[in-house]
Structures are given as C-alpha cells and as structure tokens.
Design a protein around this motif. Structure first.
Motif, PDB file in Angstrom:
ATOM      1  N   GLN A 172       0.845  -1.198   0.000  1.00 28.56           N
ATOM      2  CA  GLN A 172       0.000   0.000   0.000  1.00 28.56           C
ATOM      3  C   GLN A 172       0.880   1.248   0.000  1.00 28.56           C
ATOM      4  OE1 GLN A 172      -2.674   0.287   3.349  1.00 28.56           O
ATOM      5  NE2 GLN A 172      -3.768   2.031   2.506  1.00 28.56           N
ATOM      6  N   LYS A 173       1.839   1.208   0.857  1.00 27.77           N
ATOM      7  CA  LYS A 173       2.717   2.370   0.957  1.00 27.77           C
ATOM      8  C   LYS A 173       3.604   2.504  -0.268  1.00 27.77           C
ATOM      9  CE  LYS A 173       5.897   3.212   4.007  1.00 27.77           C
ATOM     10  NZ  LYS A 173       6.733   3.380   5.211  1.00 27.77           N
ATOM     11  N   TYR A 174       4.029   1.388  -0.759  1.00 25.05           N
ATOM     12  CA  TYR A 174       4.914   1.416  -1.923  1.00 25.05           C
ATOM     13  C   TYR A 174       4.200   1.994  -3.136  1.00 25.05           C
ATOM     14  CZ  TYR A 174       8.346  -0.168  -5.359  1.00 25.05           C
ATOM     15  OH  TYR A 174       9.278  -0.226  -6.360  1.00 25.05           O
ATOM     16  N   ARG A 175       2.950   1.643  -3.274  1.00 27.22           N
ATOM     17  CA  ARG A 175       2.186   2.171  -4.411  1.00 27.22           C
ATOM     18  C   ARG A 175       2.058   3.679  -4.326  1.00 27.22           C
ATOM     19  NH1 ARG A 175      -2.427  -2.522  -4.377  1.00 27.22           N
ATOM     20  NH2 ARG A 175      -1.538  -3.846  -6.008  1.00 27.22           N
ATOM     21  N   LEU A 176       1.832   4.142  -3.131  1.00 34.43           N
ATOM     22  CA  LEU A 176       1.715   5.594  -2.953  1.00 34.43           C
ATOM     23  C   LEU A 176       3.038   6.258  -3.311  1.00 34.43           C
ATOM     24  CD1 LEU A 176      -0.274   5.793   0.405  1.00 34.43           C
ATOM     25  CD2 LEU A 176      -1.081   6.329  -1.905  1.00 34.43           C
ATOM     26  N   TYR A 177       4.103   5.603  -2.899  1.00 41.66           N
ATOM     27  CA  TYR A 177       5.429   6.149  -3.173  1.00 41.66           C
ATOM     28  C   TYR A 177       5.676   6.224  -4.668  1.00 41.66           C
ATOM     29  CZ  TYR A 177      10.511   6.335  -3.577  1.00 41.66           C
ATOM     30  OH  TYR A 177      11.795   6.665  -3.925  1.00 41.66           O
ATOM     31  N   VAL A 178       5.368   5.138  -5.342  1.00 41.25           N
ATOM     32  CA  VAL A 178       5.579   5.103  -6.783  1.00 41.25           C
ATOM     33  C   VAL A 178       4.744   6.176  -7.468  1.00 41.25           C
ATOM     34  CG1 VAL A 178       5.247   3.765  -8.889  1.00 41.25           C
ATOM     35  CG2 VAL A 178       6.196   2.672  -6.867  1.00 41.25           C
ATOM     36  N   LYS A 179       3.537   6.301  -7.039  1.00 40.56           N
ATOM     37  CA  LYS A 179       2.655   7.299  -7.627  1.00 40.56           C
ATOM     38  C   LYS A 179       3.221   8.698  -7.413  1.00 40.56           C
ATOM     39  CE  LYS A 179      -1.759   6.624  -7.259  1.00 40.56           C
ATOM     40  NZ  LYS A 179      -3.112   6.510  -6.655  1.00 40.56           N
ATOM     41  N   ARG A 180       3.655   8.911  -6.213  1.00 43.09           N
ATOM     42  CA  ARG A 180       4.196  10.231  -5.881  1.00 43.09           C
ATOM     43  C   ARG A 180       5.439  10.524  -6.714  1.00 43.09           C
ATOM     44  NH1 ARG A 180       7.586  11.876  -1.948  1.00 43.09           N
ATOM     45  NH2 ARG A 180       7.419  10.068  -0.590  1.00 43.09           N
ATOM     46  N   MET A 181       6.213   9.482  -6.951  1.00 41.14           N
ATOM     47  CA  MET A 181       7.424   9.659  -7.740  1.00 41.14           C
ATOM     48  C   MET A 181       7.104   9.992  -9.177  1.00 41.14           C
ATOM     49  SD  MET A 181      10.017   9.633  -6.020  1.00 41.14           S
ATOM     50  CE  MET A 181      11.653   9.057  -6.409  1.00 41.14           C
ATOM     51  N   SER A 190      12.989  11.706  -1.773  1.00 44.94           N
ATOM     52  CA  SER A 190      13.221  12.587  -0.636  1.00 44.94           C
ATOM     53  C   SER A 190      13.984  11.812   0.434  1.00 44.94           C
ATOM     54  CB  SER A 190      11.869  13.040  -0.093  1.00 44.94           C
ATOM     55  OG  SER A 190      12.035  13.689   1.129  1.00 44.94           O
ATOM     56  N   PRO A 191      14.754  12.531   1.200  1.00 47.66           N
ATOM     57  CA  PRO A 191      15.549  11.862   2.239  1.00 47.66           C
ATOM     58  C   PRO A 191      14.663  11.167   3.258  1.00 47.66           C
ATOM     59  CG  PRO A 191      15.753  14.258   2.370  1.00 47.66           C
ATOM     60  CD  PRO A 191      14.993  13.959   1.146  1.00 47.66           C
ATOM     61  N   SER A 192      13.440  11.552   3.302  1.00 50.90           N
ATOM     62  CA  SER A 192      12.552  10.928   4.276  1.00 50.90           C
ATOM     63  C   SER A 192      11.967   9.629   3.725  1.00 50.90           C
ATOM     64  CB  SER A 192      11.428  11.895   4.630  1.00 50.90           C
ATOM     65  OG  SER A 192      10.768  12.333   3.471  1.00 50.90           O
ATOM     66  N   HIS A 194      13.348   6.938   3.346  1.00 48.36           N
ATOM     67  CA  HIS A 194      14.176   5.825   3.825  1.00 48.36           C
ATOM     68  C   HIS A 194      14.302   4.611   2.944  1.00 48.36           C
ATOM     69  CE1 HIS A 194      14.420   8.022   7.397  1.00 48.36           C
ATOM     70  NE2 HIS A 194      13.306   7.636   7.930  1.00 48.36           N
ATOM     71  N   ILE A 195      13.574   3.647   3.316  1.00 48.14           N
ATOM     72  CA  ILE A 195      13.649   2.363   2.647  1.00 48.14           C
ATOM     73  C   ILE A 195      13.434   2.445   1.152  1.00 48.14           C
ATOM     74  CG2 ILE A 195      12.809   0.017   2.728  1.00 48.14           C
ATOM     75  CD1 ILE A 195      13.560   0.932   5.389  1.00 48.14           C
ATOM     76  N   PHE A 196      12.458   3.193   0.776  1.00 46.01           N
ATOM     77  CA  PHE A 196      12.123   3.263  -0.642  1.00 46.01           C
ATOM     78  C   PHE A 196      13.256   3.816  -1.475  1.00 46.01           C
ATOM     79  CE2 PHE A 196       7.971   3.536   1.499  1.00 46.01           C
ATOM     80  CZ  PHE A 196       7.507   2.302   1.080  1.00 46.01           C
ATOM     81  N   ALA A 197      13.957   4.736  -0.886  1.00 47.47           N
ATOM     82  CA  ALA A 197      15.057   5.337  -1.621  1.00 47.47           C
ATOM     83  C   ALA A 197      16.183   4.336  -1.831  1.00 47.47           C
ATOM     84  CB  ALA A 197      15.566   6.552  -0.868  1.00 47.47           C
ATOM     85  N   SER A 198      16.208   3.343  -0.993  1.00 49.93           N
ATOM     86  CA  SER A 198      17.304   2.383  -1.085  1.00 49.93           C
ATOM     87  C   SER A 198      17.259   1.505  -2.323  1.00 49.93           C
ATOM     88  CB  SER A 198      17.340   1.497   0.166  1.00 49.93           C
ATOM     89  OG  SER A 198      16.236   0.612   0.177  1.00 49.93           O
TER      90      SER A 198
END
Length: 256
Positions: A172-181, A190-192, A194-198
């Motif tokens: 769920q969170k990952y999808r939001l992240y991808v969408k936001r990207m 963003s530096p915040s 964390h994990i996703f940026a890795s």
DNA sequence: AGAACAATAT
DNA sequence: GATATTGTTC
C-alpha cells in the motif's frame, strides 16, 4: 504444457539434501552486497544514537561455523522423514535469549486462556530492511504492477514468517510512493523516503503494463528461505550472518 | 470464504 | 513515520 502454478518451488520433494544446500548457496548475495567483516553491521553513529552495545567482532571462523551450521540444518531438514519445509527461525526471539520461537506461519494454536497477564508475546513488528525491500521490489517488478498482489508477492518472496498482511501493508505504501514519484517527473527520492530510496523503482513499474496473463513463466526461483530479523518495539536487533539469498529471478525480457 | 484495497489505528 | 489492524468491496 507447463501450466504449473507458481507455488511449487518447494524444494525437496525428492529428498535432495545436496539440492537444498545448492539452492541455498545459489541464493547467497554477492560479495559486493555484504557488509565486510571488518565493518560493523550497525554504523557507529547510529549505534551510539540508539545506545546499541558494540557488536561482537566476527571473524572468518565465525562465518564458517555459521555456514556449516546452516548446511547441516538444511541436510537434517531434508533427510527427516517428514517433509516439513521450515528451516530456520523467522523471528529471532528475545534479546537475551529467547529461543524457542514459535513457528512461523501456519499454526498458531492459541487461544485460550491464559489471559491474565499477558504472558502472551505478540509477534514482533516486521522491519522492512533494505534487503527485504529489495526482494519485494524485485518480485513486484517481475510480476508487473497489475499482477502484483499481496498473496502472490508473499509467495514469490519466499520469506519465512512473512505474512500476506505484512506485504499488503508495505505494498500500500509502496504504491503511494511510486505514484508520488511519477507525479514529480524528475526528482530524486526525498531523504525521508528511507527504505524506498534504497531501491530504485524499476521502469517496468512506471511504464509498460507488463503482460503476464497467466502463470506462464517457469523460472527457477532459487529462493532460499530468508529469515526475518526483527526487533521488539523499538529495539533493533541482532542480525545473524546475513546470508540472505539474492533474488535470482532473471529479469529480462522477452516473453510476450 | 477469502483476497485485495483503502482507511484508520497503534 | 512505519506497520498493524480494521472495514468494505469484489
């Protein structure tokens, strides 16, 4: 032919101990992905910030011992008459020692009673380490956004103790992240994040709708069981010798 | 019934 | 903020 479901990567039906060992070995990460022995698993700064006691030094000998232990465990599990698949503890138990972790998925016997006080320890919350997340991303990319649903992801990740709920929540969170990207055309994470940026979001997730209508691919998923190392509420936890397998799905292209 | 998903709780 | 849990829908 070959309409095999994806859920048959259980090894072992034939009783190959050596095969288990080989699969395990194939799943090992490359040297470039491992923290050198000379370097602490937890960065000094972080350790200090969280009051984490210094780690015991690990020598090559320790690694060899751990390795040998794992191999013998794999053999034992295979030769045993039962075909239980579980190999290692998924949830490392308590700080002090804990041993005796309950088995991971499948059976929680339970119930009853003993409520009073709470000697009931709950399952610790899952920590999505970069390694775990990478597996997750690899699997999701492989399935394609459309087919990447919690159950399937969980199965392909083949991580002992990982539940569908764990995956669903992360997804769920990952999808939001991808969408936001996608929204912010060009901009690093963003530096915040964390994990996703890795682990960078694979293009396959952004563009092409990958067509994988059916259980078509028949790759050999050399996914040796990967344990989850987690901690209690806010207590990090040890990390054994992180011999997690590298997802060996070959990416690629192709089939269409 | 069970899974996916979105919303909400810890 | 990261995960877990709950509620709704399919």
């Amino acid at each position: 032919m070959g309409e095999e479901a994806l859920d048959d990567y259980d090894l072992g039906c034939g009783g190959g101990d050596e095969e288990r060992v080989m699969e395990w070995e194939m799943g090992l990460p490359g040297a470039d992905e491992l923290t050198p022995l000379s370097q602490p698993l937890v960065p000094p700064g972080l350790a200090a910030a969280f009051r984490i006691p210094p780690e015991p030094g690990r020598t090559l000998l320790d690694v060899h011992r751990a390795s040998a232990a794992t191999v013998s465990r794999l053999r034992r599990a295979g030769s045993s008459s039962s075909s239980a698949v579980s190999s290692f503890p998924a949830w490392s138990g308590g700080a002090g020692g804990g041993g005796a972790a309950a088995s991971a998925r499948g059976m929680m016997d339970e119930a009853d009673s003993s409520v009073g006080g709470g000697s009931n320890s709950k399952r610790p919350r899952l920590v999505w380490t970069p390694q775990l997340h990478k597996r997750f991303v690899d699997v999701v990319a492989h399935l394609g956004i459309k087919n990447a649903v919690p159950k399937m992801i969980m199965q392909l990740m083949n991580v002992e103790g990982l539940t569908r709920e764990n995956v669903a929540s992360h997804l769920q969170k990952y999808r939001l992240y991808v969408k936001r990207m996608q929204g912010l055309s060009n901009e690093g994470p963003s530096p915040s994040d964390h994990i996703f940026a890795s682990t960078p979001v694979p293009h396959s997730l952004v563009h092409e709708p990958q067509q994988v209508p059916a259980p078509y691919y028949h790759h050999h998923v050399a996914a040796a069981p990967m344990g989850i190392i987690s901690g209690h509420g806010h207590q990090y936890h040890q990390n054994g010798y992180g011999a997690y397998p590298q997802a060996a799905y070959h990416h690629g292209h192709a089939d269409k």
